[in-house]
Motif scaffolding. Sequence first.
Motif, PDB file in Angstrom:
ATOM      1  N   GLU A  77      -8.541   5.601  -8.615  1.00 37.66           N
ATOM      2  CA  GLU A  77      -8.132   6.481  -9.905  1.00 37.66           C
ATOM      3  C   GLU A  77      -7.019   7.300  -9.366  1.00 37.66           C
ATOM      4  N   MET A  78      -6.508   7.665  -8.127  1.00 41.77           N
ATOM      5  CA  MET A  78      -5.538   7.825  -7.514  1.00 41.77           C
ATOM      6  C   MET A  78      -4.755   7.271  -7.273  1.00 41.77           C
ATOM      7  N   ALA A  79      -4.795   5.816  -6.785  1.00 42.67           N
ATOM      8  CA  ALA A  79      -3.824   5.022  -6.864  1.00 42.67           C
ATOM      9  C   ALA A  79      -2.860   4.689  -8.353  1.00 42.67           C
ATOM     10  N   ARG A  80      -3.571   4.475  -8.943  1.00 40.72           N
ATOM     11  CA  ARG A  80      -2.591   3.970 -10.650  1.00 40.72           C
ATOM     12  C   ARG A  80      -2.134   5.776 -11.050  1.00 40.72           C
ATOM     13  N   ALA A  81      -2.776   6.645 -10.583  1.00 41.90           N
ATOM     14  CA  ALA A  81      -2.080   7.309 -10.967  1.00 41.90           C
ATOM     15  C   ALA A  81      -0.268   7.839 -11.041  1.00 41.90           C
ATOM     16  N   LYS A  82       0.268   8.332 -12.091  1.00 39.11           N
ATOM     17  CA  LYS A  82       1.568   8.503 -11.672  1.00 39.11           C
ATOM     18  C   LYS A  82       1.817   9.469 -10.626  1.00 39.11           C
ATOM     19  N   PRO A  83       3.012   8.537 -10.058  1.00 32.40           N
ATOM     20  CA  PRO A  83       3.629   9.367  -8.602  1.00 32.40           C
ATOM     21  C   PRO A  83       4.156   9.661  -8.798  1.00 32.40           C
ATOM     22  N   ASN A  84       3.746  11.241  -8.565  1.00 34.07           N
ATOM     23  CA  ASN A  84       4.378  12.498  -8.970  1.00 34.07           C
ATOM     24  C   ASN A  84       3.474  13.769  -8.236  1.00 34.07           C
ATOM     25  N   SER A 104     -14.242  -6.445  -0.015  1.00 37.88           N
ATOM     26  CA  SER A 104     -13.234  -7.995   0.360  1.00 37.88           C
ATOM     27  C   SER A 104     -11.933  -7.857  -0.747  1.00 37.88           C
ATOM     28  N   LYS A 105     -12.700  -6.984  -2.932  1.00 39.88           N
ATOM     29  CA  LYS A 105     -11.783  -6.493  -3.414  1.00 39.88           C
ATOM     30  C   LYS A 105     -11.540  -4.802  -3.422  1.00 39.88           C
ATOM     31  N   LEU A 106     -10.351  -4.839  -3.576  1.00 40.79           N
ATOM     32  CA  LEU A 106     -10.784  -3.339  -4.040  1.00 40.79           C
ATOM     33  C   LEU A 106      -9.957  -2.973  -4.693  1.00 40.79           C
ATOM     34  N   PRO A 107     -10.680  -1.401  -6.330  1.00 35.70           N
ATOM     35  CA  PRO A 107      -9.453  -1.744  -7.483  1.00 35.70           C
ATOM     36  C   PRO A 107      -7.673  -0.548  -6.911  1.00 35.70           C
ATOM     37  N   TYR A 108      -7.890  -0.555  -5.396  1.00 43.62           N
ATOM     38  CA  TYR A 108      -6.088  -0.144  -5.198  1.00 43.62           C
ATOM     39  C   TYR A 108      -5.276  -1.152  -3.804  1.00 43.62           C
ATOM     40  N   ASP A 109      -4.379  -1.274  -3.849  1.00 41.61           N
ATOM     41  CA  ASP A 109      -3.624  -1.624  -2.404  1.00 41.61           C
ATOM     42  C   ASP A 109      -3.816  -0.315  -1.158  1.00 41.61           C
ATOM     43  N   PRO A 110      -4.601  -0.758   0.085  1.00 36.05           N
ATOM     44  CA  PRO A 110      -4.708   0.745   0.879  1.00 36.05           C
ATOM     45  C   PRO A 110      -3.829   0.657   1.497  1.00 36.05           C
ATOM     46  N   ILE A 111      -2.956   0.132   1.374  1.00 40.70           N
ATOM     47  CA  ILE A 111      -1.627   0.308   2.460  1.00 40.70           C
ATOM     48  C   ILE A 111      -0.526   1.133   1.129  1.00 40.70           C
ATOM     49  N   LYS A 112      -0.285  -0.170   0.577  1.00 38.69           N
ATOM     50  CA  LYS A 112       0.948   0.391  -1.017  1.00 38.69           C
ATOM     51  C   LYS A 112       0.521   1.361  -1.647  1.00 38.69           C
ATOM     52  N   GLY A 113      -1.444   1.562  -1.888  1.00 42.74           N
ATOM     53  CA  GLY A 113      -1.259   2.005  -3.235  1.00 42.74           C
ATOM     54  C   GLY A 113      -1.331   3.795  -2.679  1.00 42.74           C
ATOM     55  N   VAL A 114      -1.402   3.906  -1.257  1.00 43.03           N
ATOM     56  CA  VAL A 114      -1.858   5.405  -0.451  1.00 43.03           C
ATOM     57  C   VAL A 114      -0.511   5.550   0.272  1.00 43.03           C
ATOM     58  N   GLN A 115      -0.519   7.119  -0.328  1.00 44.16           N
ATOM     59  CA  GLN A 115      -0.023   7.987   0.725  1.00 44.16           C
ATOM     60  C   GLN A 115      -0.324   9.001   1.307  1.00 44.16           C
ATOM     61  N   TYR A 251     -11.218  14.357   7.180  1.00 47.67           N
ATOM     62  CA  TYR A 251     -10.879  14.365   6.119  1.00 47.67           C
ATOM     63  C   TYR A 251      -9.512  15.219   5.964  1.00 47.67           C
ATOM     64  N   GLY A 252      -8.579  14.659   5.105  1.00 52.19           N
ATOM     65  CA  GLY A 252      -7.325  14.741   4.966  1.00 52.19           C
ATOM     66  C   GLY A 252      -6.640  14.319   3.267  1.00 52.19           C
ATOM     67  N   VAL A 253      -6.244  14.689   2.832  1.00 55.75           N
ATOM     68  CA  VAL A 253      -5.609  14.899   1.057  1.00 55.75           C
ATOM     69  C   VAL A 253      -4.282  13.416   1.545  1.00 55.75           C
ATOM     70  N   PHE A 254      -4.353  13.041   0.089  1.00 54.47           N
ATOM     71  CA  PHE A 254      -4.061  11.379   0.001  1.00 54.47           C
ATOM     72  C   PHE A 254      -2.636  12.038  -1.157  1.00 54.47           C
ATOM     73  N   THR A 255      -2.465  11.182  -1.855  1.00 54.15           N
ATOM     74  CA  THR A 255      -1.825  11.318  -3.264  1.00 54.15           C
ATOM     75  C   THR A 255      -1.189   9.823  -3.221  1.00 54.15           C
ATOM     76  N   THR A 256      -0.521   9.576  -4.365  1.00 50.78           N
ATOM     77  CA  THR A 256      -0.110   8.087  -5.065  1.00 50.78           C
ATOM     78  C   THR A 256       0.762   7.704  -4.433  1.00 50.78           C
ATOM     79  N   ALA A 257       0.768   6.510  -4.073  1.00 47.52           N
ATOM     80  CA  ALA A 257       2.079   6.040  -3.453  1.00 47.52           C
ATOM     81  C   ALA A 257       3.401   5.467  -4.178  1.00 47.52           C
ATOM     82  N   GLY A 258       4.616   6.012  -3.053  1.00 47.68           N
ATOM     83  CA  GLY A 258       5.564   6.258  -5.022  1.00 47.68           C
ATOM     84  C   GLY A 258       6.045   7.595  -4.905  1.00 47.68           C
ATOM     85  N   THR A 259       5.201   8.655  -4.898  1.00 48.90           N
ATOM     86  CA  THR A 259       5.706   9.822  -5.367  1.00 48.90           C
ATOM     87  C   THR A 259       7.217   9.953  -4.067  1.00 48.90           C
TER      88      THR A 259
END
Length: 322
Positions: A77-84, A104-115, A251-259
Amino acid sequence: MGFFRFIPALLVMAAAASQGFAQDLPPSPMRLLVGFAPGGGNDVIARTVATQFQLQTKETMVVENKPGGGSTVATGEMARAKPNGQTLLLGSVGGQAIAPSIYSKLPYDPIKGVQAVSLVAKSANALVVNDALPVRSVRELIAYAKAHPGELNVTSPGNGTISHLAAELFKNMAGVFITHIPYRGDAPAMQDVMAGQAQVTFASLPSARAGADTGKVRILAVTSSKRVDALPNVPTVAESGLPGYEVVSWYGVFTTAGTPPPVVSRLAKEIAAVVETPAIRETIAKMGMEASALGPAEFSKLVTADSQKWDKVVKAVGVKLD
């Protein structure tokens, strides 16, 4: 007199700079997603961070629990959010460094979808057993499991979590068969061990200590390579029967890639300030964790290193969830 003619202009420039800095924060209210049910270690850390963040920034940050899939539901859900930067995630080693190897299948790209934004805390887990189980040490637990194959159940907050993999690594190294039962969060996983529906869990330290305080479970060992300050009399798994065993959570904080980088940088600075607050450091220490802030680049390197480490363990143990 000439200098004073510049004062209005300087004030305007200062105000503009201040507004520009403030605008680097994402729109309010910000959402801080947690991939597990309320009451567990992730949830406690998230609410601690959100409370202090709001105090120091005067901006709203709402914690939302989105349990399921070892944090992959919340991460997706976080990875699909608006990158702001408005949608954040309180992630952990299980959801961010282990899940890509297990699913093997994730609902997001673990490298390109997460910051990665900032590390918040590090912690050992604790090996906990129901008080009725007739064991008082790791060695006794291993002996009991070998004498009663398949009779013990070990709970975790969900498939693919650090607790799950800690259990699988333990079983593999000890040569024992214990049935894994996944739950939707640290708290319900602990509750069934307390109730005697299961006998073993590798819990976060906050959950383990809360359970032990009831007298219904016992902490046999911690999973780090060294004893933790909060439980100085509790041995490590490695020193009490299973040499070489080590599992550390973070534990750490992440946001949407492209932010935008300025937004990520501002968030990282604010979260670092949260982590450095004496009251927050004390709160985290009381939970048996170590407060620790790392910026986006350093935190990203930690995630990558742990991903590589746990990928080897996953392949050796043979854990696959789909």
